[in-house]
Design a protein around this motif. Structure first.
Motif: not given
Length: 219
Positions: A209-211, A206-207, A213, A215-216, A29
């Protein structure tokens, strides 16, 4: 603006520009400023003479396109990283206060575009009462383009002015349903700054938001 705003922004930008000294680093990314094939690597876009910066401030800050990282030494990469971070930070500082433009919507409408302090919402509003406006979440932005044809918009300006001053945000309020928000900027420098900085900010958001959220979770 409070120091927390700029501290958060700097942290986001640092994620977008990972340390160039990490040998062999292939961070997933990673932002590539030259993703757009229409901007030749290592060169600044040329504009018609009528669109060249006129003031000393514009001339001293004339937009320089990011060079390809493969052509730079480690020291040059670090300097370029710092330059881009400064450019985006200054852009964000200006845009939260509002920047002048013209909104393309069945003609041209004098307008102001802005992003809120949390860098979550982009908005452009015509100056006229009851005029058109567009609002979208930053995470809904999927691309930034510089060709009116690609955006499917008719711009009532000569072709050379449109080529130098037009940019559009492509966003999806609903998945799979793209919407283009076309803007005309005062000059070519402002258009190029918008084009580059909005791409970087979108990536940073976007980065973040990933932080948030995390890890899946494995099923």
């Amino acid at each position: 603006f409070g120091s927390s705003f700029f501290h958060g922004l700097l942290a986001m930008l640092t994620r977008c520009f990972p340390c160039c000294c990490e040998s062999g680093a292939q961070e997933q990314g990673r932002f590539e400023p030259l993703a757009d094939p229409n901007l030749e690597e290592g060169t600044a876009r040329e504009f018609p003479e009528s669109q060249q910066p006129r003031t000393k401030a514009e001339q001293s800050s004339h937009f320089e396109a990011p060079p390809s990282s493969s052509r730079l030494s480690v020291e040059e990469q670090q300097k370029e990283k710092a330059r881009l971070q400064t450019m985006v930070r200054e852009f964000a500082k200006a845009v939260v206060q509002g920047q002048e433009c013209q909104l393309v919507d069945k003609g041209l409408h004098p307008a102001t575009y802005s992003i809120d302090k949390s860098l979550q919402t982009f908005k452009v509003s015509a100056h006229s009462s009851g005029g058109p406006s567009v609002t979208c979440d930053m995470v809904q932005i999927v691309d930034v383009v510089r060709q009116a044809v690609a955006a499917g918009l008719e711009v009532p300006l000569p072709a050379d002015e449109t080529s130098a001053r037009f940019a559009a945000l492509k966003f999806e309020a609903q998945p799979g349903v793209p919407i283009f928000c076309g803007l005309i900027f005062p000059n070519g420098y402002e258009r190029e700054r918008f084009f580059c900085c909005m791409r970087i900010l979108r990536w940073a958001v976007d980065l973040r938001r990933r932080d948030q959220d995390g890890p899946a979770q494995a099923p």
